[in-house]
Design an enzyme around this catalytic site. Structure first.
Site, mmCIF file in Angstrom:
data_model
loop_
_atom_site.group_PDB
_atom_site.id
_atom_site.type_symbol
_atom_site.label_atom_id
_atom_site.label_comp_id
_atom_site.label_asym_id
_atom_site.label_seq_id
_atom_site.Cartn_x
_atom_site.Cartn_y
_atom_site.Cartn_z
ATOM 1 N N LYS A 32 0.761 -1.286 -0.077
ATOM 2 C CA LYS A 32 -0.020 -0.237 -0.112
ATOM 3 C C LYS A 32 0.910 1.412 0.221
ATOM 4 O O LYS A 32 2.099 1.156 0.378
ATOM 5 C CB LYS A 32 -1.093 0.081 1.189
ATOM 6 C CG LYS A 32 -1.966 -1.098 0.969
ATOM 7 C CD LYS A 32 -3.371 -0.894 2.008
ATOM 8 C CE LYS A 32 -4.257 -2.109 1.245
ATOM 9 N NZ LYS A 32 -5.649 -1.823 2.180
ATOM 10 N N ARG A 39 -3.437 -10.817 4.223
ATOM 11 C CA ARG A 39 -3.711 -10.696 2.723
ATOM 12 C C ARG A 39 -2.631 -10.114 1.927
ATOM 13 O O ARG A 39 -2.311 -8.877 2.116
ATOM 14 C CB ARG A 39 -4.835 -10.019 2.539
ATOM 15 C CG ARG A 39 -5.460 -9.816 1.211
ATOM 16 C CD ARG A 39 -6.708 -9.082 1.063
ATOM 17 N NE ARG A 39 -7.417 -9.094 -0.181
ATOM 18 C CZ ARG A 39 -6.968 -8.378 -1.062
ATOM 19 N NH1 ARG A 39 -6.089 -7.435 -0.794
ATOM 20 N NH2 ARG A 39 -7.455 -8.330 -2.274
#
Length: 330
Positions: free
Chosen positions: A270, A305
């Protein structure tokens, strides 16, 4: 929630501990007592009902015991993913993630990156169903969708878990579908929709506000007929949150065990990792992602994840060896 509510965050310790966190690999003996408008206070006592929620072993997810950190491999059946831009064949990608050690495959046909537009149901179904069918039940499969029609098609094709980034806020038909199908579900926290969620997100206290919101989502799911043992929660890093918000949640993420559900974390590649770590390209954010994953695993987070399964599997094996003194010493 009232400002006088008190929250108890278990303070993990690598070895020993009076209690086991969520029946897993992490121990704890003390708590951080949190309250809006007050400084945290360390204490060795908490109400019995809080201790029960924090220590109760979590139910296996798709027959996977949560006695060690589990890796959920990301499979993007989309042309506009922030991390890979559709450059991989999703079926081949899924098979490579299985070989690398993925415990679960999370298959999505709609990008939920900041600024992403909604994809029509039929198009999303056409993207994900062939991938699920092509895997021929070779691994536990999660369908990453906000939509009941997509989830229904994916479950029929062989998926066994619904991963809803809206936490049942997007499609009112999804909760009844999950209840009827009797499958596990992951409810994520997000502030706003992907198209606008990063436009000046605000919280009074991001850690406690997200905790309260997830508690409410779990209560709503239970009211819809979903057994609590089938619910996984995700604090939604990067979904309507600034870099400061993300870091505040990650520092004290063990608080979320108090909801009484397994916890999933999705931080892979991210933007805030790149901003802090100096990695403009998502593909260069593997080291930062692994560092945060290891830190979260130390706080007892059960499901991670990630895009880069092989690297994370190796890192978690090394941490497990360090923490297993008797087996590590030969």
């Amino acid at each position: 929630m009232p400002d006088d509510r008190v929250y108890y965050r278990p303070i993990p310790q690598a070895e020993g501990g009076r209690w086991r966190l969520a029946g897993g690999w992490t121990g704890f003996s003390c708590f951080e007592r949190l309250q809006r408008g007050h400084e945290p206070v360390v204490t060795d006592t908490a109400p019995a009902e809080i201790i029960d929620k924090l220590t109760s072993a979590r139910t296996p997810v798709m027959d996977l015991p949560l006695d060690r950190p589990r890796l959920m491999g990301i499979v993007n059946a989309t042309p506009d993913s922030f991390s890979d831009g559709g450059q991989y064949d999703p079926l081949q990608q899924a098979r490579s993630l299985i070989s690398a050690g993925a415990d679960i495959l999370d298959i999505g046909g709609e990008s939920t990156r900041p600024g992403a537009a909604e994809v029509p149901d039929a198009e999303e179904i056409a993207r994900v169903v062939p991938v699920i069918e092509g895997l021929a039940r070779s691994a536990p499969i999660s369908i990453d969708t906000r939509k009941a029609a997509v989830a229904k098609a994916a479950l029929a094709a062989g998926a066994g878990l619904v991963n809803d980034v809206s936490g049942f806020d997007f499609d009112p038909q999804l909760a009844p579908l999950v209840a009827q199908a009797q499958v596990p579900v992951c409810l994520m926290h997000a502030q706003g929709l992907p198209a606008t969620m990063q436009q000046d997100p605000r919280y009074d206290d991001v850690l406690l506000d997200v905790y309260d919101a997830l508690e409410d989502r779990v209560a709503g799911a239970v009211a819809a007929g979903i057994h609590k043992d089938r619910i996984v929660i995700d604090p939604g890093i990067g979904f309507g949150k600034t870099q400061a918000h993300n870091l505040a949640i990650l520092r004290r993420i063990s608080l979320f065990h108090g909801v009484g559900c397994a916890v999933l974390l999705g931080i892979s590649r991210k933007r805030f990792i790149g901003d802090i770590g100096g990695a403009a390209s998502p593909a260069d954010r593997i080291p930062g992602t692994l560092a945060l994953t290891v830190a979260a695993a130390a706080q007892g987070i059960q499901i991670h994840r990630v895009h880069d399964v092989a690297e994370h599997a190796q890192g978690l094996r090394l941490i497990a060896a360090l923490n297993d003194n008797e087996k590590a010493v030969t």
